[in-house]
Design a protein around this motif. Structure first.
Motif, PDB file in Angstrom:
ATOM      1  N   VAL A   1      -3.822   7.358  -2.046  1.00  0.00           N
ATOM      2  CA  VAL A   1      -3.984   6.339  -1.816  1.00  0.00           C
ATOM      3  C   VAL A   1      -4.300   5.085  -3.027  1.00  0.00           C
ATOM      4  O   VAL A   1      -4.559   4.907  -3.915  1.00  0.00           O
TER       5      VAL A   1
ATOM      6  N   TRP B   1       0.858  -1.115   0.202  1.00  0.00           N
ATOM      7  CA  TRP B   1       0.145   0.404  -0.199  1.00  0.00           C
ATOM      8  C   TRP B   1       0.568   1.253   0.158  1.00  0.00           C
ATOM      9  O   TRP B   1       1.708   1.531   0.515  1.00  0.00           O
TER      10      TRP B   1
ATOM     11  N   LEU C   1      -7.534  -1.710   3.239  1.00  0.00           N
ATOM     12  CA  LEU C   1      -7.256  -0.599   3.187  1.00  0.00           C
ATOM     13  C   LEU C   1      -6.956  -0.039   4.533  1.00  0.00           C
ATOM     14  O   LEU C   1      -6.438  -0.353   5.736  1.00  0.00           O
TER      15      LEU C   1
ATOM     16  N   ILE D   1      -0.929   2.679   7.395  1.00  0.00           N
ATOM     17  CA  ILE D   1      -1.811   3.584   6.473  1.00  0.00           C
ATOM     18  C   ILE D   1      -2.982   4.002   6.476  1.00  0.00           C
ATOM     19  O   ILE D   1      -3.334   4.935   6.857  1.00  0.00           O
TER      20      ILE D   1
ATOM     21  N   ALA E   1       0.276   5.557   0.622  1.00  0.00           N
ATOM     22  CA  ALA E   1      -0.151   7.070   1.040  1.00  0.00           C
ATOM     23  C   ALA E   1       0.464   8.245   0.955  1.00  0.00           C
ATOM     24  O   ALA E   1       1.913   8.492   1.218  1.00  0.00           O
TER      25      ALA E   1
END
Length: 368
Positions: free
Chosen positions: A220, A208, A242, A248, A210
């Motif tokens: 994101v 991930w 998420l 994150i 961001a």
């Protein structure tokens, strides 16, 4: 009676950062008779919203520093990552002599590049075909009012991953890997509560990303294998995954989608390079020449570097430098090789899920 195609010395296919940088740098060399051509793509947001401090000399060389400073981009404090271990580790910008970089108003950044290149005519049209003609090339476009043709002594392919011009010449692309990058824009309820840092978090299915950007928003993204991305392709699944992240998710827990029902955008991001990035009457720049994993966050910097280097090569060739295009190609090849090695090192550092398909594939590549 047929109408002869319009003639131009240099045709640049693509008016994104690589194409505009090439046009600006050519103008600063005093090279005229240049046209930019851009496929009509609308105003959809583009991914690529961070630029390192090391890119500032490139912006200065392009004469963009005043526009860049006035735009209001967010200074970056550095990065925080959960990678290779469960505890976050930090890379602070003050340790870099150029600073931590910037989180961009990407639409504004692109607009400033276009404005700086305003002296170069811009035509809307999607390239459909390119073929050799004499010492140059004939280009056929599809425009809003129908097809039109141009002949160019030199073509610069800045059309991105699709390499629209060089595909017509059947220049082969050599792939290393590809990931599916799912991304979305969120509005932050309290923007100041999220530090202006780049956040990165590895999970079993991928990683991930961001980054807070101007306007109280955050980008994101989630990178995974193209054949495993279907479960993240709708808005609810993307948000649920998420929410499960440890680093994150809490940073943007109070964020809300700009469009709650919109699925994340999906970009296939290859790591690949053309078998040649320069040839008789043509050059490739930016992602048209070589693409690297977005994990490295080098796309915008490479676009600016290539634009400047391509203009230098063109100026050198026009001044009689027989090896100018070969030197440009050697530079692109060397940078790509270094990037692939750096990428392999990053993926090799994450060993917590050796049996997960995403990581097993990259571990095999890193060992190759």
């Amino acid at each position: 009676m047929s109408v002869s195609p319009e003639r131009v010395g240099i045709a640049i296919i693509g008016a994104g950062p690589a194409g505009c940088a090439t046009a600006i740098a050519l103008a600063r060399h005093g090279i005229g008779d240049v046209m930019l051509f851009e496929a009509v793509t609308g105003d959809a947001p583009r991914i690529g919203e961070t630029i390192p401090g090391a890119a500032m000399p490139l912006l200065s060389r392009l004469g963009l520093m005043d526009r860049f400073t006035a735009r209001g981009h967010l200074p970056s404090l550095g990065s925080t990552a959960v990678w290779g271990k469960a505890e976050p580790h930090h890379n602070d910008g003050f340790a870099n002599p150029f600073g931590g970089g910037w989180h961009l108003d990407r639409a504004g950044f692109d607009a400033d590049l276009r404005a700086q290149a305003a002296g170069v005519p811009l035509h809307a049209g999607r390239l459909r075909m390119m073929s050799a003609e004499g010492s140059g090339h004939r280009l056929r476009f599809e425009g809003a009012n129908g097809p039109f043709e141009v002949t160019a002594g030199l073509v610069v392919d800045a059309s991105g991953v699709r390499a629209a011009a060089l595909r017509s010449l059947k220049v082969a692309r050599n792939p290393v890997d590809a990931i599916a990058f799912h991304w979305s824009l969120l509005a932050l309820a309290e923007p100041e509560e999220m530090p202006a840092r780049t956040f990165l978090e590895a999970v079993p299915e991928g990683w991930w990303y961001a980054s807070r950007i101007p306007g109280g928003r955050v980008v994101v993204g989630f990178a995974t294998d193209p054949d495993a991305g279907a479960r993240f392709a709708d808005a609810a699944a993307f948000r649920a995954a998420l929410a499960e992240t440890r680093l994150i998710g809490p940073q943007i827990a109070r964020g809300r989608p700009l469009d709650a029902d919109a699925p994340p955008r999906i970009a296939i991001a290859p790591t690949a390079i053309l078998s040649a990035v320069a040839g008789p009457g043509w050059l490739a720049v930016g992602d048209a020449a070589a693409c690297l994993d977005p994990l490295l966050s080098q796309g915008l910097t490479r676009a600016l570097e290539d634009g400047i280097a391509a203009a230098d090569a063109i100026a050198g060739a026009q001044a009689g430098g027989a090896g100018a295009f070969n030197a440009y190609q050697d530079r692109v090849f060397a940078r790509f090789t270094a990037g692939v090695r750096l990428r392999a090192g990053f993926y090799a550092a994450e060993t917590r899920w050796p049996d997960a398909p995403f990581w097993r594939r990259r571990q095999v590549q890193a060992a190759a």
